[in-house]
Design a protein around this motif. Structure first.
Motif, PDB file in Angstrom:
ATOM      1  N   THR A  55      78.488  32.947  28.059  1.00 46.10           N
ATOM      2  CA  THR A  55      78.725  34.144  28.858  1.00 46.10           C
ATOM      3  C   THR A  55      78.573  33.843  30.342  1.00 46.10           C
ATOM      4  O   THR A  55      77.630  33.193  30.765  1.00 46.10           O
ATOM      5  CB  THR A  55      77.762  35.270  28.463  1.00 46.10           C
ATOM      6  N   ASP A  56      79.517  34.327  31.130  1.00 49.69           N
ATOM      7  CA  ASP A  56      79.439  34.191  32.579  1.00 49.69           C
ATOM      8  C   ASP A  56      78.789  35.436  33.147  1.00 49.69           C
ATOM      9  O   ASP A  56      78.855  36.513  32.569  1.00 49.69           O
ATOM     10  CB  ASP A  56      80.849  34.051  33.171  1.00 49.69           C
ATOM     11  N   LYS A  57      78.178  35.287  34.297  1.00 49.37           N
ATOM     12  CA  LYS A  57      77.553  36.421  34.973  1.00 49.37           C
ATOM     13  C   LYS A  57      78.638  37.251  35.660  1.00 49.37           C
ATOM     14  O   LYS A  57      79.636  36.732  36.130  1.00 49.37           O
ATOM     15  CB  LYS A  57      76.541  35.917  35.979  1.00 49.37           C
ATOM     16  N   SER A  58      78.422  38.559  35.701  1.00 49.64           N
ATOM     17  CA  SER A  58      79.388  39.471  36.313  1.00 49.64           C
ATOM     18  C   SER A  58      79.320  39.388  37.831  1.00 49.64           C
ATOM     19  O   SER A  58      78.277  39.115  38.409  1.00 49.64           O
ATOM     20  CB  SER A  58      79.098  40.902  35.859  1.00 49.64           C
ATOM     21  N   LYS A  59      80.456  39.668  38.472  1.00 47.52           N
ATOM     22  CA  LYS A  59      80.550  39.667  39.936  1.00 47.52           C
ATOM     23  C   LYS A  59      80.453  41.102  40.446  1.00 47.52           C
ATOM     24  O   LYS A  59      80.414  42.049  39.673  1.00 47.52           O
ATOM     25  CB  LYS A  59      81.890  39.047  40.347  1.00 47.52           C
ATOM     26  N   GLY A  61      80.948  44.727  41.406  1.00 51.68           N
ATOM     27  CA  GLY A  61      81.832  45.767  40.907  1.00 51.68           C
ATOM     28  C   GLY A  61      82.189  45.665  39.431  1.00 51.68           C
ATOM     29  O   GLY A  61      82.792  46.571  38.882  1.00 51.68           O
ATOM     30  N   GLU A  62      81.801  44.574  38.773  1.00 46.86           N
ATOM     31  CA  GLU A  62      82.098  44.406  37.346  1.00 46.86           C
ATOM     32  C   GLU A  62      80.992  45.020  36.490  1.00 46.86           C
ATOM     33  O   GLU A  62      79.831  45.075  36.903  1.00 46.86           O
ATOM     34  CB  GLU A  62      82.249  42.923  37.004  1.00 46.86           C
ATOM     35  N   PRO A  63      81.328  45.476  35.283  1.00 44.57           N
ATOM     36  CA  PRO A  63      80.326  46.068  34.395  1.00 44.57           C
ATOM     37  C   PRO A  63      79.217  45.072  34.045  1.00 44.57           C
ATOM     38  O   PRO A  63      79.431  43.868  34.001  1.00 44.57           O
ATOM     39  CB  PRO A  63      81.115  46.428  33.135  1.00 44.57           C
ATOM     40  N   CYS A  64      78.009  45.606  33.811  1.00 47.48           N
ATOM     41  CA  CYS A  64      76.857  44.773  33.484  1.00 47.48           C
ATOM     42  C   CYS A  64      75.885  45.562  32.613  1.00 47.48           C
ATOM     43  O   CYS A  64      76.099  46.745  32.352  1.00 47.48           O
ATOM     44  CB  CYS A  64      76.160  44.299  34.756  1.00 47.48           C
ATOM     45  N   SER A  65      74.799  44.918  32.197  1.00 45.70           N
ATOM     46  CA  SER A  65      73.781  45.567  31.377  1.00 45.70           C
ATOM     47  C   SER A  65      72.433  45.522  32.089  1.00 45.70           C
ATOM     48  O   SER A  65      71.950  44.446  32.448  1.00 45.70           O
ATOM     49  CB  SER A  65      73.662  44.866  30.024  1.00 45.70           C
ATOM     50  N   VAL A  66      71.810  46.680  32.275  1.00 40.77           N
ATOM     51  CA  VAL A  66      70.497  46.739  32.920  1.00 40.77           C
ATOM     52  C   VAL A  66      69.409  46.236  31.980  1.00 40.77           C
ATOM     53  O   VAL A  66      68.291  45.973  32.404  1.00 40.77           O
ATOM     54  CB  VAL A  66      70.143  48.165  33.403  1.00 40.77           C
ATOM     55  N   TYR A  67      69.715  46.095  30.699  1.00 41.34           N
ATOM     56  CA  TYR A  67      68.724  45.669  29.715  1.00 41.34           C
ATOM     57  C   TYR A  67      68.790  44.176  29.409  1.00 41.34           C
ATOM     58  O   TYR A  67      68.090  43.684  28.547  1.00 41.34           O
ATOM     59  CB  TYR A  67      68.892  46.480  28.428  1.00 41.34           C
ATOM     60  N   SER A  68      69.627  43.431  30.118  1.00 46.37           N
ATOM     61  CA  SER A  68      69.757  41.992  29.911  1.00 46.37           C
ATOM     62  C   SER A  68      68.478  41.285  30.357  1.00 46.37           C
ATOM     63  O   SER A  68      67.958  41.556  31.444  1.00 46.37           O
ATOM     64  CB  SER A  68      70.944  41.462  30.706  1.00 46.37           C
ATOM     65  N   VAL A  69      67.961  40.386  29.536  1.00 51.04           N
ATOM     66  CA  VAL A  69      66.703  39.689  29.834  1.00 51.04           C
ATOM     67  C   VAL A  69      66.837  38.814  31.072  1.00 51.04           C
ATOM     68  O   VAL A  69      65.989  38.822  31.952  1.00 51.04           O
ATOM     69  CB  VAL A  69      66.252  38.840  28.626  1.00 51.04           C
ATOM     70  N   GLY A  71      69.341  38.940  33.301  1.00 56.02           N
ATOM     71  CA  GLY A  71      70.187  39.545  34.325  1.00 56.02           C
ATOM     72  C   GLY A  71      71.628  39.180  34.055  1.00 56.02           C
ATOM     73  O   GLY A  71      71.941  38.031  33.777  1.00 56.02           O
ATOM     74  N   SER A  72      72.515  40.156  34.140  1.00 52.48           N
ATOM     75  CA  SER A  72      73.913  39.883  33.816  1.00 52.48           C
ATOM     76  C   SER A  72      74.795  39.779  35.054  1.00 52.48           C
ATOM     77  O   SER A  72      75.995  39.641  34.940  1.00 52.48           O
ATOM     78  CB  SER A  72      74.447  40.963  32.871  1.00 52.48           C
ATOM     79  N   CYS A  73      74.186  39.830  36.248  1.00 53.04           N
ATOM     80  CA  CYS A  73      74.946  39.734  37.495  1.00 53.04           C
ATOM     81  C   CYS A  73      74.678  38.405  38.197  1.00 53.04           C
ATOM     82  O   CYS A  73      73.650  37.774  37.974  1.00 53.04           O
ATOM     83  CB  CYS A  73      74.557  40.870  38.440  1.00 53.04           C
ATOM     84  N   GLU A  74      75.637  38.020  39.073  1.00 51.12           N
ATOM     85  CA  GLU A  74      75.431  36.829  39.888  1.00 51.12           C
ATOM     86  C   GLU A  74      74.192  37.014  40.759  1.00 51.12           C
ATOM     87  O   GLU A  74      73.735  38.139  40.989  1.00 51.12           O
ATOM     88  CB  GLU A  74      76.656  36.572  40.759  1.00 51.12           C
TER      89      GLU A  74
END
Length: 130
Positions: A55-59, A61-69, A71-74
């Motif tokens: 899985t790549d991290k979101s950039k 404006g892209e959707p993400c999950s606040v519950y990701s251990v 972090g799902s963003c760059e």
């Protein structure tokens, strides 16, 4: 004193006789009954590991999950939700609209994982759904 004759296990166990299966076939069946579930479990774990690593991290404006251990963003972005939005996006904190990239506005965002609100940059279509 007479030395006892050694009999190889395979010779004794493989002799055909009426009754229960020979020793060799019991061992083969036990090995199969253990190996097949272990191989299936190993394959399932491998699929999960490959899926998690790929899985790549979101950039921004892209959707993400606040519950990701992890972090799902760059690195420079955080996952926040526009108040009353359908989903969360990667964004960053701001004080005014001029702090945001072109076409974005500084609006109130929230993180449902920790219940904190602050001002964040959101694109015009943020939270409207994929």
């Amino acid at each position: 004193m007479k030395t006892p004759t050694r009999i190889r296990v395979n010779e004794v166990c493989s002799a055909s006789r009426p009754g229960p299966p020979s020793c060799a076939s019991i061992g083969d069946n036990m090995d199969r009954s253990v190996r097949i579930p272990l191989l299936a479990l190993g394959a399932a774990l491998l699929l999960v590991a490959v899926g998690a690593c790929g899985t790549d991290k979101s950039k921004y404006g892209e959707p993400c999950s606040v519950y990701s251990v992890e972090g799902s963003c760059e690195a420079a972005e955080t996952c926040e939700c526009l108040v009353r939005a359908a989903y969360c996006v990667c964004t960053h904190r701001c004080d005014q609209d001029k702090d945001c990239p072109g076409g974005s506005r500084c609006l109130t965002g929230t993180n449902p994982a920790n219940n904190q609100q602050d001002l964040f940059c959101f694109k015009a279509d943020a939270g409207s759904g994929p």
